[in-house]
Each structure stands twice: as C-alpha cells, then as structure tokens.
Design a protein around this motif. Structure first.
Motif, PDB file in Angstrom:
ATOM      1  N   ARG A   1      -5.270   5.909  -0.218  1.00  0.00           N
ATOM      2  CA  ARG A   1      -6.516   6.280   0.467  1.00  0.00           C
ATOM      3  C   ARG A   1      -7.566   5.192   0.286  1.00  0.00           C
ATOM      4  NH1 ARG A   1      -6.165  12.352  -2.089  1.00  0.00           N
ATOM      5  NH2 ARG A   1      -4.615  13.168  -0.626  1.00  0.00           N
ATOM      6  N   ASN A   2      -8.640   5.308   1.099  1.00  0.00           N
ATOM      7  CA  ASN A   2      -9.758   4.352   1.032  1.00  0.00           C
ATOM      8  C   ASN A   2      -9.271   2.913   1.187  1.00  0.00           C
ATOM      9  OD1 ASN A   2     -11.755   6.405   0.496  1.00  0.00           O
ATOM     10  ND2 ASN A   2     -10.946   6.504  -1.595  1.00  0.00           N
ATOM     11  N   LEU A   3      -8.475   2.695   2.214  1.00  0.00           N
ATOM     12  CA  LEU A   3      -7.878   1.387   2.474  1.00  0.00           C
ATOM     13  C   LEU A   3      -8.493   0.759   3.714  1.00  0.00           C
ATOM     14  CD1 LEU A   3      -4.191   2.515   1.851  1.00  0.00           C
ATOM     15  CD2 LEU A   3      -5.581   1.130   0.309  1.00  0.00           C
TER      16      LEU A   3
ATOM     17  N   ASN B   1     -12.216   3.154   7.248  1.00  0.00           N
ATOM     18  CA  ASN B   1     -11.660   3.773   6.047  1.00  0.00           C
ATOM     19  C   ASN B   1     -10.329   4.422   6.438  1.00  0.00           C
ATOM     20  OD1 ASN B   1     -11.001   5.300   3.761  1.00  0.00           O
ATOM     21  ND2 ASN B   1     -13.138   5.771   3.314  1.00  0.00           N
ATOM     22  N   PHE B   2      -9.234   3.869   5.941  1.00  0.00           N
ATOM     23  CA  PHE B   2      -7.904   4.286   6.380  1.00  0.00           C
ATOM     24  C   PHE B   2      -7.134   4.943   5.233  1.00  0.00           C
ATOM     25  CE2 PHE B   2      -9.311   1.133   9.315  1.00  0.00           C
ATOM     26  CZ  PHE B   2      -8.717   1.437  10.529  1.00  0.00           C
ATOM     27  N   PHE B   3      -6.164   5.771   5.601  1.00  0.00           N
ATOM     28  CA  PHE B   3      -5.317   6.423   4.613  1.00  0.00           C
ATOM     29  C   PHE B   3      -3.902   6.530   5.162  1.00  0.00           C
ATOM     30  CE2 PHE B   3      -6.437   9.753   7.505  1.00  0.00           C
ATOM     31  CZ  PHE B   3      -5.378  10.650   7.489  1.00  0.00           C
ATOM     32  N   ILE B   4      -2.938   6.597   4.255  1.00  0.00           N
ATOM     33  CA  ILE B   4      -1.540   6.807   4.620  1.00  0.00           C
ATOM     34  C   ILE B   4      -1.248   8.295   4.460  1.00  0.00           C
ATOM     35  CG2 ILE B   4       0.863   6.169   4.131  1.00  0.00           C
ATOM     36  CD1 ILE B   4      -0.296   3.659   2.682  1.00  0.00           C
TER      37      ILE B   4
ATOM     38  N   PHE C   1       1.792   5.999  10.804  1.00  0.00           N
ATOM     39  CA  PHE C   1       1.923   6.441   9.411  1.00  0.00           C
ATOM     40  C   PHE C   1       0.588   6.391   8.671  1.00  0.00           C
ATOM     41  CE2 PHE C   1       6.699   5.273   8.712  1.00  0.00           C
ATOM     42  CZ  PHE C   1       7.044   6.185   9.696  1.00  0.00           C
ATOM     43  N   ALA C   2      -0.386   5.689   9.227  1.00  0.00           N
ATOM     44  CA  ALA C   2      -1.706   5.553   8.603  1.00  0.00           C
ATOM     45  C   ALA C   2      -2.772   5.730   9.680  1.00  0.00           C
ATOM     46  CB  ALA C   2      -1.848   4.194   7.918  1.00  0.00           C
ATOM     47  N   TYR C   3      -3.923   6.294   9.283  1.00  0.00           N
ATOM     48  CA  TYR C   3      -4.966   6.593  10.253  1.00  0.00           C
ATOM     49  C   TYR C   3      -6.347   6.266   9.678  1.00  0.00           C
ATOM     50  CZ  TYR C   3      -1.294   9.163  12.644  1.00  0.00           C
ATOM     51  OH  TYR C   3      -0.126   9.488  13.272  1.00  0.00           O
ATOM     52  N   GLU C   4      -7.287   6.115  10.595  1.00  0.00           N
ATOM     53  CA  GLU C   4      -8.690   5.960  10.217  1.00  0.00           C
ATOM     54  C   GLU C   4      -9.314   7.349  10.084  1.00  0.00           C
ATOM     55  OE1 GLU C   4     -12.341   3.101  11.702  1.00  0.00           O
ATOM     56  OE2 GLU C   4     -11.171   4.162  13.229  1.00  0.00           O
ATOM     57  N   LEU C   5     -10.119   7.552   9.049  1.00  0.00           N
ATOM     58  CA  LEU C   5     -10.787   8.837   8.881  1.00  0.00           C
ATOM     59  C   LEU C   5     -11.605   9.168  10.129  1.00  0.00           C
ATOM     60  CD1 LEU C   5     -12.080   8.699   5.186  1.00  0.00           C
ATOM     61  CD2 LEU C   5     -10.126   9.986   6.083  1.00  0.00           C
ATOM     62  N   LEU C   6     -11.599  10.421  10.525  1.00  0.00           N
ATOM     63  CA  LEU C   6     -12.288  10.824  11.752  1.00  0.00           C
ATOM     64  C   LEU C   6     -13.796  10.663  11.649  1.00  0.00           C
ATOM     65  CD1 LEU C   6     -10.241  14.062  12.588  1.00  0.00           C
ATOM     66  CD2 LEU C   6     -10.071  11.816  13.689  1.00  0.00           C
ATOM     67  N   ASN C   7     -14.320  10.806  10.431  1.00  0.00           N
ATOM     68  CA  ASN C   7     -15.779  10.782  10.245  1.00  0.00           C
ATOM     69  C   ASN C   7     -16.282   9.538   9.520  1.00  0.00           C
ATOM     70  OD1 ASN C   7     -14.643  11.378   7.837  1.00  0.00           O
ATOM     71  ND2 ASN C   7     -15.969  13.135   7.343  1.00  0.00           N
ATOM     72  N   GLU C   8     -15.410   8.530   9.363  1.00  0.00           N
ATOM     73  CA  GLU C   8     -15.825   7.321   8.643  1.00  0.00           C
ATOM     74  C   GLU C   8     -15.052   6.111   9.160  1.00  0.00           C
ATOM     75  OE1 GLU C   8     -16.210   5.622   4.058  1.00  0.00           O
ATOM     76  OE2 GLU C   8     -15.725   7.742   4.416  1.00  0.00           O
ATOM     77  N   GLU C   9     -15.757   5.190   9.777  1.00  0.00           N
ATOM     78  CA  GLU C   9     -15.112   3.999  10.325  1.00  0.00           C
ATOM     79  C   GLU C   9     -14.636   3.057   9.221  1.00  0.00           C
ATOM     80  OE1 GLU C   9     -17.547   1.972  13.123  1.00  0.00           O
ATOM     81  OE2 GLU C   9     -17.527   3.591  14.605  1.00  0.00           O
TER      82      GLU C   9
ATOM     83  N   SER D   1       0.834  -1.211   0.000  1.00  0.00           N
ATOM     84  CA  SER D   1       0.000   0.000   0.000  1.00  0.00           C
ATOM     85  C   SER D   1       0.865   1.256   0.000  1.00  0.00           C
ATOM     86  CB  SER D   1      -0.917   0.002   1.228  1.00  0.00           C
ATOM     87  OG  SER D   1      -1.810  -1.090   1.198  1.00  0.00           O
ATOM     88  N   TRP D   2       1.940   1.241   0.769  1.00  0.00           N
ATOM     89  CA  TRP D   2       2.871   2.372   0.834  1.00  0.00           C
ATOM     90  C   TRP D   2       3.513   2.608  -0.534  1.00  0.00           C
ATOM     91  CZ3 TRP D   2       7.524   2.546   4.824  1.00  0.00           C
ATOM     92  CH2 TRP D   2       8.075   3.834   4.832  1.00  0.00           C
ATOM     93  N   GLN D   3       3.980   1.535  -1.151  1.00  0.00           N
ATOM     94  CA  GLN D   3       4.636   1.643  -2.452  1.00  0.00           C
ATOM     95  C   GLN D   3       3.674   2.162  -3.521  1.00  0.00           C
ATOM     96  OE1 GLN D   3       5.837  -2.105  -4.264  1.00  0.00           O
ATOM     97  NE2 GLN D   3       7.636  -1.133  -5.167  1.00  0.00           N
ATOM     98  N   GLN D   4       2.454   1.600  -3.550  1.00  0.00           N
ATOM     99  CA  GLN D   4       1.482   2.025  -4.563  1.00  0.00           C
ATOM    100  C   GLN D   4       1.043   3.476  -4.332  1.00  0.00           C
ATOM    101  OE1 GLN D   4      -1.498  -1.050  -4.167  1.00  0.00           O
ATOM    102  NE2 GLN D   4      -0.447  -2.417  -5.611  1.00  0.00           N
ATOM    103  N   GLY D   5       0.874   3.840  -3.055  1.00  0.00           N
ATOM    104  CA  GLY D   5       0.487   5.210  -2.734  1.00  0.00           C
ATOM    105  C   GLY D   5       1.557   6.223  -3.055  1.00  0.00           C
ATOM    106  N   SER D   6       2.823   5.786  -3.030  1.00  0.00           N
ATOM    107  CA  SER D   6       3.925   6.696  -3.369  1.00  0.00           C
ATOM    108  C   SER D   6       3.922   7.034  -4.859  1.00  0.00           C
ATOM    109  CB  SER D   6       5.273   6.072  -2.978  1.00  0.00           C
ATOM    110  OG  SER D   6       5.621   4.994  -3.841  1.00  0.00           O
ATOM    111  N   LYS D   7       3.348   6.142  -5.667  1.00  0.00           N
ATOM    112  CA  LYS D   7       3.279   6.360  -7.117  1.00  0.00           C
ATOM    113  C   LYS D   7       2.005   7.102  -7.514  1.00  0.00           C
ATOM    114  CE  LYS D   7       5.903   2.125  -8.039  1.00  0.00           C
ATOM    115  NZ  LYS D   7       5.843   0.737  -8.577  1.00  0.00           N
ATOM    116  N   ASN D   8       0.931   6.820  -6.787  1.00  0.00           N
ATOM    117  CA  ASN D   8      -0.360   7.464  -7.060  1.00  0.00           C
ATOM    118  C   ASN D   8      -1.033   7.718  -5.716  1.00  0.00           C
ATOM    119  OD1 ASN D   8      -2.924   8.254  -7.729  1.00  0.00           O
ATOM    120  ND2 ASN D   8      -3.386   6.488  -9.021  1.00  0.00           N
TER     121      ASN D   8
END
Length: 346
Positions: free
Chosen positions: A76-78, A101-104, A91-99, A64-71
């Motif tokens: 997001r939406n992980l 749903n994680f992003f780097i 390095f990654a968190y859950e969206l504050l307003n959506e359970e 996920s880190w590698q793919q996110g570094s390219k695009n």
C-alpha cells in the motif's frame, strides 16, 4: 474480495480493451464498458494471468508484489513507478479518493508464492533480459527501426534474433509499444502523430547512439537520466536557491529539468522559479541561470538525434566510457557475472 469494478470504472474504453487483452479476455472487441469490466474482474486471479504478470512485470512492480506478500502494508501507499507492471494488469489501482497513491489488491498479494517458482524465475530472467534491451532502445531513441533492435541483440547479447521474433516478443508483452509494420519500426508509448513525424524526419541524418552495454541498459529504467556536469550544476543551483520545504532537492531538480526538456519558455520557467521561493536579484543573474539551462539542454539526449545530445553532435572526440568489469554482476539483471552472461558477446 476487492471491488475491482469500482476502480475499473475510472478507466477509459481504450485502456480497458488493452487490460482485457492482458488478462486473456476473449472476444473483447464485442464487449461494452460494463462487459469489459465484468470479464476483466473474473479473469484476474486465473493461474495463467498471474503467471503472465509475474513473467512480464518490471522489476520495481515485482519487488512491490513480493514485499507486499510478506507484509500487506508494503503493498500500500505506493507510487505508479512502484506498481506499473501490475497496474497495467489490473492487479494494482489508484485510491479513489487520493491521487498518486496506489495499492496492490490483497487477493493478488496472497498469490505471489504460487507463481514465484524456480521454473518461473528462470523464464522471467530470460524474458526481462530481452525486454530490457527493447525498453532501453525505446527510452533512448523514441522511434527505433526493427533492424536496429536486431543489431543491438547481436551487439550486446551475441544473439542472432529475427525481426519476426522481436515483433512477437513486443506483441506478447503487456506494455503499449506501437509496432509500425509499414516503416519497420517501434514507437514509444504516448508519442503523438505530430511528434512522430518531426522526430522520424530529424532522425534520418544521424546514426544511433550505442554506448557501452553497462550504460545502455540503464536506459531500460524510464526514470534514468544520463547526467552531465551541466546537470550536476543545475542540481547544485536548485539545492542552494529553491525552497526545499516544498519538496526534496532532487524532486525540485527533476521538476525544473522537466520544464526545460518540455521546451517551456523563459518567462514560464522564471515564474515557476519565483513560485518555488527564489526571485532573481538582477537580469544578469537571470541570464547566468539561463546560460546554465542552455548548457543542460545541450547535454540532454534527444529522440531526434537518435539518443545523442547536441554536445555529442558537435563533438570531434568521443570520451571513452567506463566498462563493466568481467567479474561484476551483469547489468542485464540475470544475476550472473558479466563474463558469463552478456560479456560473452563482447
């Protein structure tokens, strides 16, 4: 700059202390919650912390880190499974307003190329190879003696490793694994004291299940299910009877399977089956379904049996498993052929 403090405020104190250790915060025990959040946020982009995350993150998180570094959109939406190794590093968190749903964070995505070096790739392969064996043992046994891990390193990797070296490897990793020095054993995360006592006492009657290496190493993935014919029958029943507009066949199958494995009562399972769109037409049909459930339970691997199933315990003959071909890629993830890697030890 991502406001990491806003996300870290959702963590409890125990998780923040662990995150502080993972990110190299000094004197973390003396800090309160706000102090921990401040120091963790300051340390996140340190070169040694980024390298540590690269070396120790599980494969899905690294991908996920590698793919996110390219695009950036691929970061997001992980799911939590997609980012777990990065999540426990901050390095990654859950969206504050959506359970769920994680992003780097963008700043970490930008740093991938700085740590993705040939030297680090070689170091990571060696570390992950060893961690995967320990993960497999924990996911299979729940509670595993130090000496069993040492034995598995010798059996599967041909490595002579000491107990102190294994304990040091576990302590260096960011994953929460309980090290019980008194009983000389490792304990999987989130096991309660009561569960531990029940499982450990039951385990003493059984030998450890040690399948062929190709199968054993699959257990390093926490989502791996060793499916029997009974599991396949349950999967087929779910696809034919439940409302697949709610979720996919496989998600519904996993949902039912989790209810079964967690020990939910018959009436609770029947009620959930009804909620998912199917009403049993007769008691005989319901009895037939629960006979299938009993067969699934009988063929499910359990911690208390040291990785065996009830069917294994009652079996007089062992079915020989398919071995990894000598020219196949090694299942440990090294990228080498089996015969030039773990196959040397066999």
């Amino acid at each position: 700059m991502t406001n990491t403090a806003a996300y870290l405020k959702k963590y409890d104190l125990e998780d923040l202390h662990q995150l502080a250790v993972n990110t190299g915060v000094t004197n973390e025990e003396a800090l309160d919650k706000d102090g921990l959040i401040t120091e963790i946020s300051k340390n996140l982009l340190n070169a040694d912390v980024l390298e540590y995350a690269y070396l120790y993150s599980d494969e899905p998180a690294l991908t996920s880190w590698q793919q996110g570094s390219k695009n950036i959109e691929d970061g997001r939406n992980l799911s939590l499974a997609d980012v777990y190794g990065l999540y426990i590093m901050g390095f990654a968190y859950e969206l504050l307003n959506e359970e769920d749903n994680f992003f780097i964070i963008d700043e970490v995505l930008e740093k991938f190329e700085t740590v993705d070096t040939e030297k680090n790739r070689e170091k990571r392969t060696a570390i992950q190879r060893q961690l995967n064996l320990i993960r497999s043992a924990l996911h299979l046994y729940g509670v595993v003696e130090f000496k069993q891990i040492v034995h598995l390193f010798k059996k599967y990797y041909g490595m002579d490793i000491t107990i102190d070296e294994v304990v040091d490897l576990v302590n260096r990793s960011p994953y929460v694994i309980t090290v019980n020095n008194k009983n000389q054993e490792f304990i999987i995360d989130d096991m309660t004291d009561k569960q531990y006592e029940i499982i450990r006492n039951a385990q003493q009657k059984y030998k450890y299940y040690e399948p062929e290496f190709g199968k054993f190493i699959k257990f390093s993935n926490p989502g791996y299910i060793d499916e029997s014919a009974a599991h396949e029958d349950l999967k087929k029943w779910v696809s034919e009877h439940l409302n697949t507009s709610v979720a996919s066949d496989y998600e519904l199958y996993l949902h039912v399977l989790r209810m079964v494995i967690s020990g939910q009562k018959r009436e609770e399972i029947s009620g959930e089956i009804k909620n998912l769109g199917y009403q049993f037409k007769s008691k005989a049909e319901e009895d037939e379904f629960f006979e299938l459930i009993r067969d699934v339970v009988r063929h499910t691997r359990h911690f208390q049996y040291r990785g065996k199933s009830e069917a294994d315990i009652g079996q007089k003959t062992i079915v020989k498993e398919v071995k990894v071909g000598r020219n196949d890629p090694c299942p440990c993830g090294s990228g080498k052929k089996y015969k030039k890697c773990c196959g040397k030890a066999v």
